[in-house]
Enzyme design. Structure first.
Site, mmCIF file in Angstrom:
data_model
loop_
_atom_site.group_PDB
_atom_site.id
_atom_site.type_symbol
_atom_site.label_atom_id
_atom_site.label_comp_id
_atom_site.label_asym_id
_atom_site.label_seq_id
_atom_site.Cartn_x
_atom_site.Cartn_y
_atom_site.Cartn_z
ATOM 1 N N PRO A 1 0.784 -1.234 0.000
ATOM 2 C CA PRO A 1 0.000 0.000 0.000
ATOM 3 C C PRO A 1 0.819 1.288 0.000
ATOM 4 O O PRO A 1 0.258 2.365 -0.172
ATOM 5 C CB PRO A 1 -0.818 -0.116 1.289
ATOM 6 C CG PRO A 1 0.037 -0.947 2.178
ATOM 7 C CD PRO A 1 0.722 -1.936 1.291
ATOM 8 N N GLY B 1 1.379 -1.096 -7.214
ATOM 9 C CA GLY B 1 0.851 -0.806 -5.891
ATOM 10 C C GLY B 1 -0.059 -1.921 -5.412
ATOM 11 O O GLY B 1 -0.813 -2.511 -6.185
ATOM 12 N N GLY B 2 0.014 -2.242 -4.112
ATOM 13 C CA GLY B 2 -0.827 -3.289 -3.556
ATOM 14 C C GLY B 2 -0.396 -4.659 -4.012
ATOM 15 O O GLY B 2 0.780 -5.011 -3.959
ATOM 16 N N MET C 1 -10.871 2.716 -5.299
ATOM 17 C CA MET C 1 -11.092 3.891 -6.159
ATOM 18 C C MET C 1 -12.554 4.326 -6.124
ATOM 19 O O MET C 1 -13.179 4.601 -7.138
ATOM 20 C CB MET C 1 -10.624 3.588 -7.592
ATOM 21 C CG MET C 1 -9.129 3.363 -7.692
ATOM 22 S SD MET C 1 -8.562 2.723 -9.285
ATOM 23 C CE MET C 1 -8.891 0.966 -9.077
ATOM 24 N N ASP D 1 4.174 1.914 -11.040
ATOM 25 C CA ASP D 1 2.888 2.600 -11.070
ATOM 26 C C ASP D 1 2.917 3.889 -10.251
ATOM 27 O O ASP D 1 3.773 4.083 -9.387
ATOM 28 C CB ASP D 1 1.797 1.694 -10.489
ATOM 29 C CG ASP D 1 1.324 0.644 -11.470
ATOM 30 O OD1 ASP D 1 1.629 0.766 -12.664
ATOM 31 O OD2 ASP D 1 0.635 -0.297 -11.031
ATOM 32 N N LYS E 1 -0.748 5.166 -13.827
ATOM 33 C CA LYS E 1 -2.083 5.458 -14.322
ATOM 34 C C LYS E 1 -2.916 5.959 -13.146
ATOM 35 O O LYS E 1 -2.993 5.320 -12.109
ATOM 36 C CB LYS E 1 -2.748 4.216 -14.939
ATOM 37 C CG LYS E 1 -1.990 3.625 -16.110
ATOM 38 C CD LYS E 1 -2.829 2.611 -16.876
ATOM 39 C CE LYS E 1 -3.141 1.377 -16.055
ATOM 40 N NZ LYS E 1 -1.941 0.564 -15.774
#
Length: 261
Positions: free
Chosen positions: A20, A96-97, A179, A43, A65
């Site tokens: 994260p 990420g993640g 998101m 990313d 992105k």
């Protein structure tokens, strides 16, 4: 003792979960792979502390992105990974993640695999797990939350939000919505219309695991209000369900964070 470079053969690609954001939440294997790469494609959601772990002699390529402004379309990223692998470089795709949770890993694996490139995955901690940990909450809870459903509210421009609202509205489970800030009002409205209790606990997690992390708690009926102070630039996760309700312990944790800020 084998060197880090032995982890990646020339021409191989690893899809690596960066977690994260907090570099201390990287797996040991992820850190070793970062140190073994010749080139890293990363990313926008990879934390700055994680990027600081990249050796100075490793080439970095940003392919970040974000909603509404993509620096690279997915097809271009696929081609960049393939081109680097074909030159014999040791390639890391830093995501990420976790790469397999809304990380487009299947598309990249298919593109590379079709070209005969060996590709493997190093999993990472997904944001939902880190958010629950930060808030001293659980994603499941015996007798109240027997399941966990992860969905994304990220859409292409002009595309309506199509989720199985009836399934999501059933009690007895936790929903993690990635998101979800921009669609918060629509999410709350549809869940309540499908039968989810308006008093269902909600935790809005912003910049999870980073120094400017924010955890905002409330009820489903107030979700649109809870996200009003959150910037478009801040990665936001919505956790909805009885398991994420504030406890005396979690209230103390949030208060401590606010005082420290």
């Amino acid at each position: 003792m084998p060197s880090h470079n032995d982890l990646i053969a020339p021409g191989d690609v690893w899809l690596v979960g960066a977690g994260p954001g907090d570099p201390d939440l990287l797996t040991r294997k992820a850190e070793k792979l970062i140190g073994a790469a010749d080139i890293i494609f990363y990313d926008a959601l990879v934390g700055p502390g994680v990027l600081d772990l990249i050796p100075a002699d490793v080439e970095r390529v940003s392919v970040g992105k974000r909603s509404g402004r993509h620096s690279k379309v997915q097809e271009s990223i696929n081609d960049l990974l393939l081109a680097a692998a074909r030159t014999g470089q040791r390639v890391v795709r830093l995501k990420g993640g976790d790469p397999s949770i809304f990380g487009r890993s299947a598309e990249e694996m298919a593109h590379l695999g079709d070209a005969g490139v060996r590709v493997r995955i190093c999993p990472g901690i997904t944001t939902a797990s880190a958010a629950a940990a930060s808030g001293h909450a659980s994603l499941t809870l015996r007798g109240k939350a027997r399941g966990l459903t992860l969905v994304t509210a990220h859409l292409k421009a002009g595309e309506p939000l199509r989720l199985d609202w009836d399934a999501l509205a059933r009690p007895g489970g936790t929903i993690g919505i990635y998101m979800g800030r921009a669609a918060a009002s629509e999410i709350a409205r549809n869940l309540i219309a499908a039968g989810r209790d308006p008093d269902t606990p909600v935790m809005v997690a912003v910049n999870v695991s980073l120094p400017d992390e924010r955890l905002i708690r409330g009820k489903l009926s107030a979700l649109a209000f809870l996200v009003q102070t959150i910037s478009d630039e801040d990665p936001t996760l919505l956790l909805i369900g009885e398991a994420v309700a504030a406890t005396e312990t979690s209230k103390a944790v949030v208060l401590t964070q606010e005082i420290a800020a």
